[in-house]
Design an enzyme around this catalytic site. Structure first.
Site, PDB file in Angstrom:
ATOM      1  N   GLY A 128       0.802  -1.214   0.000  1.00 59.03           N
ATOM      2  CA  GLY A 128       0.000   0.000   0.000  1.00 59.03           C
ATOM      3  C   GLY A 128       0.835   1.263   0.000  1.00 59.03           C
ATOM      4  N   GLY A 150       4.063   1.656  -0.479  1.00 59.00           N
ATOM      5  CA  GLY A 150       5.251   1.657  -1.331  1.00 59.00           C
ATOM      6  C   GLY A 150       6.523   1.761  -0.512  1.00 59.00           C
ATOM      7  N   GLU A 172      -6.118  -2.125   3.457  1.00 54.92           N
ATOM      8  CA  GLU A 172      -6.105  -3.551   3.798  1.00 54.92           C
ATOM      9  C   GLU A 172      -7.493  -4.171   3.710  1.00 54.92           C
ATOM     10  OE1 GLU A 172      -4.559  -2.830   7.618  1.00 54.92           O
ATOM     11  OE2 GLU A 172      -2.569  -2.353   6.852  1.00 54.92           O
TER      12      GLU A 172
END
Length: 182
Positions: A85, A87, A149
């Site tokens: 998510g 990076g 998530e």
């Protein structure tokens, strides 16, 4: 329903809806074209990716979670799925490098497609959601990367449904691959 609950649901819905039908189809194309699939993500995203591995196994694919002792070598004809998510996670970048070096295709899920290893991926899917990369001074209800998530978990089942449909697998066929050791 409380305002806080509705806002949380809206945050997740917005993130799920940020992935287009065409992107879901592209993910399924990659999965079905692969000889073998490995997947990895860190932290809570890793728990979601384990869920993806389980569901794809139930759908009859040769799929493994990176880090398990039974994960085979991947290379030409194989696919590595990475989720990151925010990076810029060194383990994800390292795995992307190995996959590229050895000829595997790379499917990358992220909220930050401008960050590595998106530049190494064959397919990048942006899930528009808050992560730890952009949660400072946020007005979001869900903390850190929770919206990403949770959206990823919903997307896992949407992807599995499409795999099952394209493989003409019944719900009973999926259920038959579920463990009986619980």
């Amino acid at each position: 329903m409380s305002t806080e609950v509705q806002r949380a649901i809206d945050e997740v819905a917005t993130a799920v809806e940020s992935v287009t039908e065409a992107e879901l189809d592209a993910i399924v194309d990659e999965l079905l074209a692969a000889r073998r699939i490995a997947a990895f993500a860190g932290g809570r995203e890793g728990l979601v990716m384990r869920g993806l591995v389980m569901r794809l196994f139930h759908a009859g694919l040769d799929v493994h979670y990176q880090g398990e002792m039974t994960t085979p070598h991947i290379g030409e004809g194989d696919l590595l799925i990475l989720s990151c998510g925010p990076g810029n996670i060194s383990m994800v970048e390292a795995l992307a490098g190995v996959a590229r070096r050895d000829g595997a295709r790379l499917l990358y899920l992220t909220a930050q497609p401008q960050n590595p290893p998106a530049d190494k991926a064959d397919v990048v899917v942006k899930i528009t959601a808050q992560t730890m990369a952009d949660d400072q001074a946020s007005q979001a209800v869900l903390p850190m990367g929770s919206a990403y998530e949770i959206a990823l978990f919903v997307l896992v089942d949407l992807i599995t449904n499409r795999v099952r449909e394209r493989r003409a697998e019944s719900a009973e066929a999926l259920r038959s691959r579920h463990t009986n050791l619980e």
